[in-house]
Design an enzyme around this catalytic site. Structure first.
Site, PDB file in Angstrom:
ATOM      1  CG  ASP A  66       5.094 -64.802 -91.946  1.00  0.00           C
ATOM      2  OD1 ASP A  66       4.066 -64.618 -92.613  1.00  0.00           O
ATOM      3  OD2 ASP A  66       6.008 -63.971 -91.871  1.00  0.00           O
ATOM      4  CG  ASP A  67       3.453 -66.204 -96.176  1.00  0.00           C
ATOM      5  OD1 ASP A  67       2.650 -65.401 -95.692  1.00  0.00           O
ATOM      6  OD2 ASP A  67       4.151 -65.941 -97.173  1.00  0.00           O
ATOM      7  CB  CYS A 116       2.057 -60.455 -92.895  1.00  0.00           C
ATOM      8  SG  CYS A 116       3.307 -60.178 -91.662  1.00  0.00           S
ATOM      9  NE  ARG A 164       3.038 -61.003 -88.820  1.00  0.00           N
ATOM     10  CZ  ARG A 164       3.755 -62.074 -88.461  1.00  0.00           C
ATOM     11  NH1 ARG A 164       4.316 -62.116 -87.261  1.00  0.00           N
ATOM     12  NH2 ARG A 164       3.929 -63.076 -89.292  1.00  0.00           N
ATOM     13  CE  LYS A 221       6.606 -60.795 -90.912  1.00  0.00           C
ATOM     14  NZ  LYS A 221       6.116 -61.518 -92.104  1.00  0.00           N
ATOM     15  CG  HIS A 261       5.779 -56.995 -91.010  1.00  0.00           C
ATOM     16  ND1 HIS A 261       5.444 -57.871 -92.019  1.00  0.00           N
ATOM     17  CD2 HIS A 261       6.137 -55.840 -91.630  1.00  0.00           C
ATOM     18  CE1 HIS A 261       5.599 -57.299 -93.196  1.00  0.00           C
ATOM     19  NE2 HIS A 261       6.011 -56.051 -92.987  1.00  0.00           N
ATOM     20  CG  HIS A 280       7.098 -64.742 -95.355  1.00  0.00           C
ATOM     21  ND1 HIS A 280       7.991 -64.127 -96.204  1.00  0.00           N
ATOM     22  CD2 HIS A 280       5.960 -64.007 -95.406  1.00  0.00           C
ATOM     23  CE1 HIS A 280       7.410 -63.060 -96.748  1.00  0.00           C
ATOM     24  NE2 HIS A 280       6.179 -62.966 -96.283  1.00  0.00           N
ATOM     25  CG  ASP A 328       0.956 -64.555 -91.194  1.00  0.00           C
ATOM     26  OD1 ASP A 328       0.896 -65.607 -91.875  1.00  0.00           O
ATOM     27  OD2 ASP A 328       1.825 -63.686 -91.380  1.00  0.00           O
ATOM     28  CG  ASN A 329      -0.775 -64.922 -94.743  1.00  0.00           C
ATOM     29  OD1 ASN A 329      -0.163 -63.930 -94.329  1.00  0.00           O
ATOM     30  ND2 ASN A 329      -0.160 -65.899 -95.395  1.00  0.00           N
ATOM     31  CE  LYS A 375       1.308 -62.771 -97.738  1.00  0.00           C
ATOM     32  NZ  LYS A 375       2.781 -62.863 -97.640  1.00  0.00           N
TER      33      LYS A 375
END
Length: 545
Positions: A38-39, A76, A80, A135, A137, A227, A333-334, A376
């Protein structure tokens, strides 16, 4: 003579039935593990240029393949949704984060659309044991938690940003959900945990259940790291303190050199310049340099612990005799996250612990995304480029191991890849609901050095930042701004806009974008997501969401 003949017929029928049951149970099919972080920026792991040691991911790359032009969606929840469904984000109902709902607009449902099906649903119906940790989300609060979208087992957070069992800072008070049952973070059955290790630990618990049930497994392991709020064990942070006093300028140059040596980038692509609001490191006061060093040390510790978590998972699969026939896919994810601006955020008595609130900020995010533009939220290369590592000892041709795949790909390609690997079919209907056709292509040919069968461009839209990737060409624009055109083979750092030199190509690719935006619910009649694509093409600014 009749009885023996009858026995032969019955035995043949029984054998055929046993074969059908075995196929239905998924026996003999490879296991599948998808690891999402994530991130994390494109250059943040060792095998993509980083100075942060990531020996476990590097080992997967050495014995597998790395993709150099793989894309996420720039954010994010949209990534996903696209990853798990094989649909573009708005198609899957997730055009933004899952707290953004626009009644009557199918692209902004805040949950996975009924017209999409998840990997877990497809694989469970094909005989796989399906599990996820980490996670989610993806609209748990709106009726699409993991246990209602195909997962047999799950230990998840509704959203992310949670790292410690005793966290009281940002995201303090969050809950864990074990197979749909709400649990406090400090539930004794989980121990005094740090997130990266918890997800692998419970992932292996679920793998053990699959082995006991004699089923192949699909494990979706979705890390919160790295993240914000940036948090890591103190002893891990301490090992990186002082290592970032070299500053973002020197470290970007070092990463760029390493990327060229690794063959990830072409030496003719120069580093993008710092943003105008980002200072040269030499101009940052000494006390501020120490602050920035600590922030990046926390971030590096998060990458380090995530990598060790991957090692725990890989070692666990090896010990269980499962590694050779398990396809592992690792993706982000980004791009690196510039939220909170150049200075980032540095709050708490002991920044980096369970009671603090730290954001890395734009200055370091530019390092994360070396050598690309933006971060991002955006769909310039810095915002939507991700590492993709594929590891599968029994499935990846020996001739391509430790090689680079330079063909463009996108997270929508992971669903058709998984369907291909599992030997199953993507459904036209699921639980009596019509399902939209799959969008991506299987990546399996690239694992033996073959060309992907992509017949359509790859498209992007997030917050009206938009792009089209077709062959070597990329058409891209910031929200409300005119289209830019880049030859990615010659200029992947997007420094030489060729839109004025190739107006016909811009017109053609913009028309492709417009048609895609209408078809996939980015824009919908009078209930458009953002500006109309036609106005965007002319460079007219309209209302932003």
């Amino acid at each position: 003579m009749i009885r023996p003949l009858l026995c032969i017929v019955l035995m043949s029928a029984l054998a055929a039935l046993t074969g059908l049951l075995r196929d239905a149970s998924g026996a003999g099919r490879p296991n599948i593990v998808v690891i999402l972080v994530d991130d994390m920026g494109w250059s943040d792991i060792g095998c993509y240029g980083s100075e942060i040691p990531t020996p476990n991911l590097d080992a997967l790359a050495k014995n597998g393949v790395r993709f150099t032009q793989f894309y996420n969606t720039g954010r994010c929840s949209p990534t996903r949704a696209a990853l798990l469904t094989g649909h573009y984000p708005h198609q899957a109902g997730m055009g933004h984060l899952d707290n953004v709902v626009k009644p009557g607009h199918p692209g902004f449902q805040g949950k996975i659309a009924d017209t999409s099906v998840t990997m877990a649903e497809v694989l469970r119906d094909s005989g796989y044991f399906t599990a996820m940790t980490g996670k989610w989300h993806l609209g748990q609060q709106h009726g699409t938690p993991p246990w209602k979208r195909g997962f047999d087992r799950s230990l998840n957070l509704q959203a992310g940003g949670v790292y410690f069992y005793n966290q009281t800072g940002s995201k303090g008070g969050a809950k864990l959900y074990l197979n749909s049952e709400e649990r406090p973070l400090n539930d004794p059955q989980f121990g005094e945990w740090y997130g990266s290790f918890l997800w692998s630990q419970w992932g292996l618990k679920f793998v053990d259940e699959a082995i006991s049930a004699k089923q192949p497994f699909f494990l979706y392991l979705a890390h919160c790291s790295p993240h914000f709020p940036l948090m890591a064990p103190e002893e891990d942070i301490a090992r990186y303190r002082g290592k970032y006093l070299a500053g973002w300028d020197t470290l970007r140059e070092a990463r760029h050199r390493k990327q060229i040596e690794l063959g990830l980038v072409d030496a003719k692509w120069p580093l993008t310049p710092r943003a105008p609001n980002s200072p040269a490191w030499k101009d940052v006061p000494a006390d501020e340099q120490k602050r920035f060093d600590h922030m990046m040390a926390i971030y590096a510790a998060m990458i380090d612990t995530m990598d060790r978590s991957v090692g725990t998972l890989v070692d666990g699969l090896r010990e269980r005799g499962q590694l050779d026939d398990t396809l592992i896919l690792f993706v982000s994810d980004n791009g690196g996250n510039a939220e909170s601006g150049p200075n980032g955020r540095y709050e708490g008595k002991n920044p980096g612990d369970a009671h603090s609130n730290v954001f890395l900020g734009q200055n370091w995010a530019t390092l994360n995304n070396t050598p690309f533009r933006k971060w991002k939220h955006f769909v310039h290369e810095g915002g939507n480029s991700t590492p993709l590592i594929a590891h599968w000892p029994s499935g990846i041709d020996a001739s391509v191991r430790n090689k680079l795949v330079h063909q463009p790909g996108h997270v929508i390609d992971l669903m058709p890849t998984v369907v291909d690997v599992a030997g199953t079919k993507y459904p036209a209907k699921f639980q009596s609901q019509a399902i939209e056709p799959i969008e991506g292509v299987s990546l399996i040919p690239s694992l033996s050095g073959k060309v992907l069968a992509r017949s359509q461009p790859i498209f992007f839209n997030h917050e009206d930042n938009r792009a089209v990737r077709e062959g070597k060409w990329k058409l891209v624009a910031l929200a409300g701004q005119r289209w830019e055109l880049y030859d990615i083979e010659a200029d992947r750092t997007e420094l030489h806009n060729l839109a004025d030199e190739h107006p016909d190509r811009v017109k053609t690719m913009a028309a492709q974008y417009d048609a895609w935006a209408r078809r996939t619910h980015v824009v919908t009649g009078n209930n458009d997501a953002w500006n109309s694509a036609t106005k965007q093409n002319k460079g007219t600014k309209g209302k932003k969401k």
